[in-house]
Scaffold this active site. Structure first.
Site, mmCIF file in Angstrom:
data_model
loop_
_atom_site.group_PDB
_atom_site.id
_atom_site.type_symbol
_atom_site.label_atom_id
_atom_site.label_comp_id
_atom_site.label_asym_id
_atom_site.label_seq_id
_atom_site.Cartn_x
_atom_site.Cartn_y
_atom_site.Cartn_z
ATOM 1 N N GLN A 136 -1.727 -0.739 22.941
ATOM 2 C CA GLN A 136 -0.527 -1.567 22.748
ATOM 3 C C GLN A 136 0.711 -0.699 22.501
ATOM 4 O O GLN A 136 1.821 -1.066 22.869
ATOM 5 C CB GLN A 136 -0.718 -2.513 21.557
ATOM 6 C CG GLN A 136 -1.705 -3.650 21.779
ATOM 7 C CD GLN A 136 -3.089 -3.298 21.293
ATOM 8 O OE1 GLN A 136 -3.489 -2.134 21.308
ATOM 9 N NE2 GLN A 136 -3.851 -4.280 20.865
ATOM 10 N N ASN A 168 -4.092 -4.913 9.718
ATOM 11 C CA ASN A 168 -3.298 -4.679 10.940
ATOM 12 C C ASN A 168 -4.168 -3.867 11.893
ATOM 13 O O ASN A 168 -5.324 -3.522 11.582
ATOM 14 C CB ASN A 168 -1.985 -3.949 10.602
ATOM 15 C CG ASN A 168 -1.023 -3.931 11.773
ATOM 16 O OD1 ASN A 168 -0.757 -4.971 12.379
ATOM 17 N ND2 ASN A 168 -0.520 -2.772 12.143
ATOM 18 N N LYS A 169 -3.638 -3.575 13.050
ATOM 19 C CA LYS A 169 -4.383 -2.872 14.100
ATOM 20 C C LYS A 169 -5.133 -1.660 13.566
ATOM 21 O O LYS A 169 -4.607 -0.911 12.745
ATOM 22 C CB LYS A 169 -3.381 -2.452 15.188
ATOM 23 C CG LYS A 169 -3.972 -1.749 16.385
ATOM 24 C CD LYS A 169 -5.088 -2.509 17.046
ATOM 25 C CE LYS A 169 -4.707 -3.898 17.465
ATOM 26 N NZ LYS A 169 -5.893 -4.775 17.714
ATOM 27 N N ASP A 171 -1.468 -8.554 10.590
ATOM 28 C CA ASP A 171 -2.138 -9.743 11.142
ATOM 29 C C ASP A 171 -2.493 -10.750 10.071
ATOM 30 O O ASP A 171 -2.538 -11.956 10.315
ATOM 31 C CB ASP A 171 -3.393 -9.330 11.909
ATOM 32 C CG ASP A 171 -2.986 -8.784 13.254
ATOM 33 O OD1 ASP A 171 -2.556 -7.628 13.305
ATOM 34 O OD2 ASP A 171 -3.033 -9.552 14.242
ATOM 35 N N ARG A 189 -0.885 -11.638 22.795
ATOM 36 C CA ARG A 189 -1.506 -11.075 21.587
ATOM 37 C C ARG A 189 -0.405 -10.806 20.571
ATOM 38 O O ARG A 189 0.771 -11.015 20.852
ATOM 39 C CB ARG A 189 -2.366 -9.837 21.873
ATOM 40 C CG ARG A 189 -1.963 -8.936 22.990
ATOM 41 C CD ARG A 189 -0.737 -8.081 22.792
ATOM 42 N NE ARG A 189 -0.619 -7.468 21.487
ATOM 43 C CZ ARG A 189 0.507 -7.085 20.949
ATOM 44 N NH1 ARG A 189 1.666 -7.289 21.587
ATOM 45 N NH2 ARG A 189 0.563 -6.528 19.759
ATOM 46 N N ALA A 204 -0.057 -11.363 16.136
ATOM 47 C CA ALA A 204 -0.340 -12.533 15.293
ATOM 48 C C ALA A 204 0.664 -13.693 15.457
ATOM 49 O O ALA A 204 0.258 -14.828 15.735
ATOM 50 C CB ALA A 204 -0.464 -12.095 13.834
ATOM 51 N N ARG A 243 -9.452 -15.950 18.060
ATOM 52 C CA ARG A 243 -9.395 -14.638 17.398
ATOM 53 C C ARG A 243 -9.381 -14.891 15.883
ATOM 54 O O ARG A 243 -8.560 -15.672 15.400
ATOM 55 C CB ARG A 243 -8.150 -13.854 17.845
ATOM 56 C CG ARG A 243 -8.194 -13.518 19.344
ATOM 57 C CD ARG A 243 -7.134 -12.514 19.715
ATOM 58 N NE ARG A 243 -7.452 -11.180 19.219
ATOM 59 C CZ ARG A 243 -6.593 -10.164 19.225
ATOM 60 N NH1 ARG A 243 -5.370 -10.341 19.673
ATOM 61 N NH2 ARG A 243 -6.940 -8.971 18.779
#
Ligand code: MRU
Length: 343
Positions: A193, A244-245, A234, A45, A47, A86
């Site tokens: 993460q 992003n996350k 990402d 995982r 990007a 994804r």
């Protein structure tokens, strides 16, 4: 430690990121479908790492072909399968586009040479990502001062890239300059993460790290314990809006409220010049079980409704600078990012 992803003649080897930090296990993918599944299951995982995996997945797809007449069909099948894994990571689509370009420009070559060209291109994508990250580190380290405490979110390190990392690359470069810094890693619910991967990486690098739950960030800033925030991305739109996350936007708003810089570190391959702003970035929705359960144990009512968007979008107005391999972009991003792309 093996790199995050490695090509080995007729297979791809990846560290299984779902198992870290308890176990360091490596999995092998022998065809493009196994690579696609590895991306979907989060074995790999982040990007840039997803982009490298997709390129190698396509190379595996071509290796499976016996007759040259079948090559175009197989190539397209592999691209289409990998594109569906994804939706948010720009690097995935960027890497597949690069592979398509090589295929289209070399399809007249003898079959063996075409295969070689595609494997070489995937290897180049991997190598260039590591080089880009080191340059991001070099530019970004100048934004960090001795003694600072840096808050990061998710994992934008070695594991999320072909190597070195983006946001963690900046932190590493500053640390290697001798700056006495320390990191707060947000745990990054629901996939953890931050807790599992960022803490593991920083611990191995001997960079002081303190794990916090995501909801502690505001209080830490209020107490003056955070000097700045830095994350990866990402996908970044032309105007600088950055996906992003999930939880990154919250940190950016908090940083602004407390007068702190919020930096994004990402290679130019993360920038989607084809979209004007963050509203156009597709946000991946993941399974409710990731929120409903922790390590397979239900933490709520099994029937309760759950939301699980994997990413959020931080508007460019909250971003102090975007650190790329070609330099540091500042607002107005439309101009500065385009300028860097042209260098
Ligand atoms: O869902 P993930 O773990 O793939 O999300 C990763 C992130 O959000 C990272 O911050 C981003 O990909 C940048 S990694 C250099």
């Amino acid at each position: 430690m093996l790199p995050t992803i490695k090509w080995d003649k007729d297979k791809v080897i990846m560290i299984d990121q779902r198992k870290l930090p308890e176990e360091e296990i490596y999995v092998e993918a022998r065809d493009y479908n196994q690579v696609a599944e590895a991306i979907e299951k989060m074995i790999i995982r982040g990007a840039p790492a997803i982009g490298v995996a997709a390129a190698y997945g396509i190379a595996l797809g071509i290796l499976e072909v016996q007759e040259k007449e079948d090559v175009a069909e197989k190539f397209l099948q592999a691209c289409e399968r990998l594109e569906k894994t994804r939706p948010t990571a720009r690097n995935l689509f960027w890497a597949i586009k690069r592979m398509k370009h090589i295929f289209e420009h070399n399809s007249n070559l003898p079959f063996a040479q075409l295969k070689e060209k595609l494997i070489d291109e995937a290897a180049a994508i991997e190598k260039e990502d590591i080089e880009a990250n080191r340059k991001i580190g070099d530019w970004g380290k100048e934004l960090i001062e001795d003694g600072q405490s840096i808050l990061t979110h998710c994992n934008a390190g070695e594991l999320a890239t072909a190597g070195y990392g983006t946001a963690l690359g900046v932190i590493r470069a500053a640390f290697n300059q001798g700056k006495k810094i320390q990191v707060y890693a947000g745990e990054t619910r629901p996939f953890l993460q931050g807790a599992r991967l960022t803490c593991w990486e920083l611990d191995r690098l001997k960079i002081p790290v303190t794990l916090i739950t995501d909801n502690m960030a505001g209080s830490l800033m209020q107490k003056g314990r955070v000097s700045l925030v830095i994350t990866g991305a990402d996908r970044i739109a032309r105007n600088g809006d950055a996906a992003n996350k999930i939880g990154t936007y919250t940190l950016a708003v908090l940083a602004k409220e407390h007068g702190l810089h919020f930096y994004v570190a990402a290679p130019l391959s993360t920038i989607d010049f084809g979209i004007s702003d963050g509203q156009e970035i597709p946000i991946e929705q993941r399974s409710p079980e990731e929120v409903r359960e922790i390590k397979g144990r239900c933490i709520t009512l099994p029937q309760v409704k759950v939301m699980n968007p994997a990413f959020d979008v931080t508007p460019a107005s909250y971003i102090s600078a975007i650190i790329t391999e070609k330099g540091i972009a500042r607002s107005p991003y439309e101009k500065s990012l385009e300028g860097l792309e042209k260098i």
